[in-house]
Design a protein around this motif. Structure first.
Motif, PDB file in Angstrom:
ATOM      1  N   LEU A  18      56.533  98.644  20.156  1.00  0.00           N
ATOM      2  CA  LEU A  18      56.346 100.193  20.366  1.00  0.00           C
ATOM      3  C   LEU A  18      57.653 100.566  19.908  1.00  0.00           C
ATOM      4  N   ARG A  19      57.552 101.838  19.296  1.00  0.00           N
ATOM      5  CA  ARG A  19      58.960 102.627  19.188  1.00  0.00           C
ATOM      6  C   ARG A  19      58.985 103.890  19.889  1.00  0.00           C
ATOM      7  N   LEU A  20      59.737 104.115  21.007  1.00  0.00           N
ATOM      8  CA  LEU A  20      59.919 105.108  21.503  1.00  0.00           C
ATOM      9  C   LEU A  20      60.845 106.256  21.021  1.00  0.00           C
ATOM     10  N   SER A  21      60.578 107.482  20.981  1.00  0.00           N
ATOM     11  CA  SER A  21      61.370 108.607  20.716  1.00  0.00           C
ATOM     12  C   SER A  21      61.966 109.541  21.615  1.00  0.00           C
ATOM     13  N   CYS A  22      62.883 110.220  21.382  1.00  0.00           N
ATOM     14  CA  CYS A  22      63.380 110.861  22.275  1.00  0.00           C
ATOM     15  C   CYS A  22      64.078 112.126  21.639  1.00  0.00           C
ATOM     16  N   GLY A  23      63.356 113.493  21.458  1.00  0.00           N
ATOM     17  CA  GLY A  23      63.811 114.713  20.955  1.00  0.00           C
ATOM     18  C   GLY A  23      64.690 115.177  21.960  1.00  0.00           C
ATOM     19  N   ALA A  24      65.444 116.155  21.508  1.00  0.00           N
ATOM     20  CA  ALA A  24      66.119 116.986  22.537  1.00  0.00           C
ATOM     21  C   ALA A  24      66.444 118.443  21.863  1.00  0.00           C
ATOM     22  N   SER A  25      66.757 119.265  22.896  1.00  0.00           N
ATOM     23  CA  SER A  25      66.764 120.882  22.443  1.00  0.00           C
ATOM     24  C   SER A  25      67.900 121.012  23.412  1.00  0.00           C
ATOM     25  N   GLY A  26      68.914 122.019  22.970  1.00  0.00           N
ATOM     26  CA  GLY A  26      70.064 122.580  23.733  1.00  0.00           C
ATOM     27  C   GLY A  26      71.195 121.405  24.016  1.00  0.00           C
ATOM     28  N   ILE A  27      70.926 120.592  23.250  1.00  0.00           N
ATOM     29  CA  ILE A  27      72.154 119.385  23.306  1.00  0.00           C
ATOM     30  C   ILE A  27      72.096 118.597  22.042  1.00  0.00           C
ATOM     31  N   ILE A  28      73.529 118.298  21.472  1.00  0.00           N
ATOM     32  CA  ILE A  28      73.479 117.506  20.157  1.00  0.00           C
ATOM     33  C   ILE A  28      73.502 116.093  20.748  1.00  0.00           C
ATOM     34  N   LEU A  29      72.892 115.224  20.434  1.00  0.00           N
ATOM     35  CA  LEU A  29      72.691 113.741  21.095  1.00  0.00           C
ATOM     36  C   LEU A  29      73.857 112.962  20.417  1.00  0.00           C
ATOM     37  N   SER A  30      74.343 113.434  19.264  1.00  0.00           N
ATOM     38  CA  SER A  30      75.457 112.472  18.716  1.00  0.00           C
ATOM     39  C   SER A  30      76.710 112.829  19.524  1.00  0.00           C
ATOM     40  N   LEU A  31      76.813 113.976  20.201  1.00  0.00           N
ATOM     41  CA  LEU A  31      78.191 114.125  20.956  1.00  0.00           C
ATOM     42  C   LEU A  31      77.951 113.720  22.383  1.00  0.00           C
ATOM     43  N   THR A  32      76.951 112.898  22.689  1.00  0.00           N
ATOM     44  CA  THR A  32      77.127 112.298  24.057  1.00  0.00           C
ATOM     45  C   THR A  32      76.475 110.671  24.074  1.00  0.00           C
TER      46      THR A  32
END
Length: 114
Positions: A18-32
């Protein structure tokens, strides 16, 4: 406001992927730094994979060689590729930005049948 949405879970037979995905808003994931965690009823949530800002990764011993965490900065999405799944991988999986302690999504259920 940070919002996280996990997807990609489901029912799979042992040995499957399986491949899980995590989408985000309000945050830039590359910065954490980001982590994928999992939890089964009655047990503590455990970290299974992490990816640092510099893209260094780490894994729990139980998933090393089977799981792979990655990030697509253009899509602001973090993935967890899970191969050779085992029944003991059954859990709700969550993504979590390390620098935002209160930010958790609803999780995605992974069920591995034997």
């Amino acid at each position: 406001q940070v919002q996280l949405v996990e997807s990609g879970g489901g029912l799979v037979q042992a040995g499957g992927s399986l491949r899980l995905s995590c989408g985000a808003s309000g945050i830039i994931l590359s910065l954490t730094a980001m982590g994928w965690y999992r939890q089964v009823p009655g047990k503590q949530r455990e970290l299974v994979a992490g990816i640092a800002r510099d893209s260094n990764t780490n894994y729990a011993d139980s998933v090393k060689g089977r799981f792979s965490i990655s990030r697509d900065n253009a899509k602001n999405t973090v993935y967890l590729q899970m191969n050779t799944l085992k029944p003991e991988d059954t859990a709700v999986y969550y993504c979590h930005p390390i620098t935002y302690p209160a930010a958790w999504g609803q999780g995605t259920q992974v069920t591995v049948s034997s």
